[in-house]
Design an enzyme around this catalytic site. Structure first.
Site, PDB file in Angstrom:
ATOM      1  CG  ASP A  94      11.649   0.303   9.570  1.00  0.00           C
ATOM      2  OD1 ASP A  94      11.957  -0.121  10.697  1.00  0.00           O
ATOM      3  OD2 ASP A  94      11.042  -0.382   8.727  1.00  0.00           O
ATOM      4  CG  ASP A 155      11.835  -5.246  13.173  1.00  0.00           C
ATOM      5  OD1 ASP A 155      11.117  -6.029  13.814  1.00  0.00           O
ATOM      6  OD2 ASP A 155      12.302  -5.519  12.047  1.00  0.00           O
TER       7      ASP A 155
END
Length: 386
Positions: A94, A155
């Site tokens: 991330d 994601d």
């Protein structure tokens, strides 16, 4: 009630200012079981979500021109530099979520060279997640991890702009090449034939052979987690922006139609498309906010007089109107969050019905796209294609 976008934007900016004044250098977090009413839980810069808060500060500065927000954003960027230098909780994919709305924003808005350098260093950090044997960016865990070593998640598409941008800035093709390989793998294995999506997919760590699709935060392995579908809509649209590969554009459109066709009566989705939609079933307002931004990005690549453009524009209007009327804290001046009824990890009882900072960020991004034509911080604005 018709949505007054200016009032909606000013409400978000006012609450962002209040949070900065009340909470100083802390960042909003999500509490297991849910946060106290009207409040976030505030800690240091240690999770994967802090970049969205800094992104809200930068968007507030762009809209107002108020130096208060600019100074706050630079203080937060300094903390992101410290975090990268000390490698604090960065062993995951991330990195784009953390460093695009913070450091890259500082470069986009201010052309700050230190912010640019930090963003490039973050791109190098993301490259450490690349697994050449499998040709993917590993989502979680250390290399060779028995559980997560061969795992990708949808994601990660939203982290790829960091790599695309790094290739443009440096002229080094390796960043873009890795981003394209990961996007292609994601398109092949995370997107199902009916245009729904897996949250996650597993590969053999030694030879890259596909094993199975699954979920972590969705209802079950074969279900469609709404936030995952939202990441896919926006992520593939951004991949198209950087590559002009029509397959990415078509994939974004397919995922978008699936999402829109399954919106409930009030146009804000539940946390999974396959969960029973009954009284008490959790929503995910953040998934609808992300999708609004993804659709607005998608629309930039379509003919304005075409049927697809009109279809997606109508969906954005209906969803944003409902978020404003039914989910925002516009009538709660003391609230720290912007959107109610977001969900983080329902089955794990982590923020199942709560303020969600990325939901707040994408709501503001969508409002500013609609009102001022200001996108978020996922690409250079008015950039020359290379």
């Amino acid at each position: 009630m018709s949505m007054n976008r200016v009032q909606a934007i000013e409400d978000v900016i006012s609450k962002t200012r209040n949070n900065l004044q009340r909470r100083g250098e802390l960042f909003p977090h999500i509490k297991k079981g849910g946060s106290p009413e009207n409040h976030y839980v505030w800690h240091g810069n240690t999770d994967w979500i802090e970049g969205f808060y800094t992104g809200m500060v930068w968007l507030s500065y762009e809209y107002t021109g108020d130096a208060y927000f600019r100074e706050a954003a630079y203080r937060q960027i300094a903390d992101f530099r410290r975090r990268l230098d000390e490698n604090v909780s960065l062993e995951h994919h991330d990195i784009g979520f953390l460093y695009c709305p913070s450091a890259l924003a500082g470069w986009i808005v201010e052309r700050n060279e230190e912010a640019r350098r930090l963003t490039l260093d973050a791109a190098d950090k993301l490259l450490t997640r690349w697994r050449p044997k499998g040709q993917y960016i590993q989502a979680w865990g250390p290399e060779g991890d028995a559980k997560n070593g061969g795992r990708i998640i949808i994601d990660c598409l939203m982290n790829l702009p960091l790599l695309f941008w790094a290739s443009e800035q440096t002229g080094d093709p390796k960043y873009k090449e890795i981003a394209v390989k990961h996007a292609d793998l994601s398109r092949r294995y995370l997107v199902r034939g009916d245009d729904s999506s897996y949250h996650t997919f597993y590969f053999d760590q030694e030879d890259g052979q596909p094993i199975r699709g699954g979920t972590h935060q969705g209802f079950h392995d074969g279900s469609t987690w709404t936030r995952g579908q939202a990441w896919g809509i926006y992520g593939f649209a951004l991949c198209y922006r950087y590559t002009e590969n029509p397959l990415y554009l078509e994939t974004s459109k397919r995922l978008a139609r699936y999402f829109i066709e399954r919106m409930p009566e009030d146009h804000v989705v539940y946390w999974d498309f396959d969960v029973e939609q009954a009284e008490g079933t959790y929503r995910d307002s953040s998934a609808s906010a992300i999708t609004a931004c993804g659709l607005l990005e998608l629309m930039e690549h379509l003919e304005r007089d075409g049927a697809d453009y009109a279809y997606f524009a109508d969906a954005v209007h209906r969803s944003m109107q409902s978020l404003y009327e039914n989910y925002s804290t516009k009538d709660e001046p003391e609230a720290e969050g912007i959107l109610k009824h977001g969900s983080y990890y329902v089955r794990g009882d982590a923020g199942p019905d709560d303020y969600i900072i990325w939901g707040d960020y994408y709501y503001l991004e969508a409002l500013l796209r609609m009102e001022k034509g200001l996108p978020g911080y996922w690409y250079e604005r008015n950039r020359e294609r290379t």
